[in-house]
Design a protein around this motif. Structure first.
Motif, mmCIF file in Angstrom:
data_model
loop_
_atom_site.group_PDB
_atom_site.id
_atom_site.type_symbol
_atom_site.label_atom_id
_atom_site.label_comp_id
_atom_site.label_asym_id
_atom_site.label_seq_id
_atom_site.Cartn_x
_atom_site.Cartn_y
_atom_site.Cartn_z
ATOM 1 N N TYR A 1 0.837 -1.196 0.000
ATOM 2 C CA TYR A 1 0.000 0.000 0.000
ATOM 3 C C TYR A 1 0.874 1.250 0.000
ATOM 4 C CZ TYR A 1 -3.524 -3.265 1.831
ATOM 5 O OH TYR A 1 -4.383 -4.324 2.017
ATOM 6 N N TRP B 1 -4.764 6.487 1.978
ATOM 7 C CA TRP B 1 -4.240 5.170 1.618
ATOM 8 C C TRP B 1 -4.729 4.767 0.225
ATOM 9 C CZ3 TRP B 1 -1.123 2.187 4.818
ATOM 10 C CH2 TRP B 1 -0.997 2.612 6.143
ATOM 11 N N GLN C 1 -5.440 1.392 -2.463
ATOM 12 C CA GLN C 1 -6.180 0.148 -2.298
ATOM 13 C C GLN C 1 -5.266 -1.074 -2.241
ATOM 14 O OE1 GLN C 1 -5.614 1.478 -5.205
ATOM 15 N NE2 GLN C 1 -4.929 -0.280 -6.403
ATOM 16 N N GLY C 2 -4.014 -0.899 -2.603
ATOM 17 C CA GLY C 2 -3.032 -1.968 -2.500
ATOM 18 C C GLY C 2 -2.802 -2.703 -3.806
#
Length: 127
Positions: free
Chosen positions: A95, A117, A119-120
Motif C-alpha cells: 500500500y 491510503w 487500495q493496495g
C-alpha cells in the motif's frame, strides 16, 4: 480528497525484481510525506519505506535495506518503490500512503497516522 492508486504488483521468482508505482490525484503531493506499507497473509501491516515531501530523506525497514529504493516525482504526482533481490518473505499486499507534513525534510515513523491510503497491489514472490 487525495486518491492514491498502486500498480506494478505481480508474481515474481525469488531473486527477481519489481517496480511498484503509486499515482496520486486530487491534490498535489508537494506537502505530503509518502510511505509504502505491506501486509502479508495473517500478519499485521508493517512499514516498508517512507520519503519526505521534498524527497531528500528516506527510511527503510531493516529487512529491505539495500534491496528496495523509494523515490518520488512531485511534478508527476507519483511515488515508486524499486524492489530487487526479492525474497518469499516480501510477499504481501503493498500500500502507498500519504500524510500531510509541515517540513520538507520530515520522514514520519511507521506508526504515524497516515491521512490517505491506496487500495493496495499484490506482490507474490514464489518459485
Amino acid at each position: 480528497q487525495l486518491q492514491l492508486v498502486e500498480s506494478g504488483g505481480g508474481l515474481v521468482q525469488p531473486g527477481g525484481s519489481l517496480r511498484l508505482s503509486c499515482a496520486a490525484s486530487g491534490y498535489s503531493l508537494d506537502h505530503y510525506a509518502m510511505c509504502w506499507f505491506r501486509q502479508a497473509p495473517g500478519n499485521d501491516r508493517e512499514g516498508v519505506s517512507c520519503i519526505s515531501s521534498g524527497g531528500g530523506s528516506t527510511t527503510y525497514h531493516d529487512s529491505v535495506k539495500g534491496r528496495f529504493t523509494i523515490s518520488r516525482d512531485n511534478a508527476e504526482n507519483s511515488l515508486a518503490l524499486q524492489m530487487v533481490s526479492l525474497k518469499p518473505e516480501d510477499t504481501g499486499v503493498y500500500y502507498c500512503a500519504a500524510v500531510l507534513v509541515g517540513s520538507k525534510q520530515y520522514v514520519p515513523p511507521w506508526d504515524y497516522g497516515m491521512n490517505f491510503w491506496g487500495q493496495g497491489t499484490l506482490v507474490t514472490v514464489s518459485s
